[in-house]
Design a protein around this motif. Sequence first.
Motif, PDB file in Angstrom:
ATOM      1  N   ILE A 166      -7.825  -2.543   2.774  1.00  3.30           N
ATOM      2  CA  ILE A 166      -6.894  -1.433   2.586  1.00  3.30           C
ATOM      3  C   ILE A 166      -7.259  -0.267   3.495  1.00  3.30           C
ATOM      4  CG2 ILE A 166      -5.986   0.241   0.918  1.00  3.30           C
ATOM      5  CD1 ILE A 166      -5.048  -2.705   0.486  1.00  3.30           C
ATOM      6  N   ARG A 167      -8.544   0.053   3.589  1.00  2.00           N
ATOM      7  CA  ARG A 167      -8.971   1.174   4.446  1.00  2.00           C
ATOM      8  C   ARG A 167      -8.633   0.920   5.909  1.00  2.00           C
ATOM      9  NH1 ARG A 167     -12.982   1.780   0.466  1.00  2.00           N
ATOM     10  NH2 ARG A 167     -14.474   0.356   1.423  1.00  2.00           N
ATOM     11  N   THR A 176       0.822  -1.209   0.000  1.00  2.00           N
ATOM     12  CA  THR A 176       0.000   0.000   0.000  1.00  2.00           C
ATOM     13  C   THR A 176       0.857   1.260   0.000  1.00  2.00           C
ATOM     14  OG1 THR A 176      -1.840  -1.125   1.096  1.00  2.00           O
ATOM     15  CG2 THR A 176      -1.720   1.281   1.360  1.00  2.00           C
ATOM     16  N   SER A 195      -8.483   4.020  -1.866  1.00  3.39           N
ATOM     17  CA  SER A 195      -8.365   2.640  -1.388  1.00  3.39           C
ATOM     18  C   SER A 195      -8.771   1.652  -2.484  1.00  3.39           C
ATOM     19  CB  SER A 195      -9.191   2.431  -0.119  1.00  3.39           C
ATOM     20  OG  SER A 195     -10.530   2.792  -0.325  1.00  3.39           O
TER      21      SER A 195
END
Length: 144
Positions: free
Chosen positions: A44-45, A13, A30
């Motif tokens: 991802i968030r 990321t 995201s």
Amino acid sequence: MSANSRLTIAAHTLAWIGLYQRQGHEVATSEQIAGSANTNPVVIRRLLGELREAGLVESRRGAGAGWSLTRDLASITLLDVYDAIEPGPLFALHRANPDDGCVVGHGIQPALHDVYAGIECTVRTELSKTTLEDVLQAVLAVPR
């Protein structure tokens, strides 16, 4: 027991955001990052939330919403990322005290404590040697 991929996804990321910003973009979403990592944007968030709490990324709301790095990739080590997303020890002892009347139950925790502490020290030392700039450069060097 399956291996934990949170550090890998978090490094992915951050390296992705860093490269995206170098290409002239201010923020990354995201959804974009999730597409690269082939995972759900919620994953991802959640990671980005932990990375934000550690001061490694910041978010922008509203028009042009997204995520950006707060520091250059060269100043972020894998240890910084690890500490942001894995605040506990690598290995843990029993959740409940083992039977002190059993010879193994009595001695297992003291026997493993120093081993685990040594492993933790080694992991932390190794992670501190690699920056996300190193990771991104290694990624970019992989032939396609």
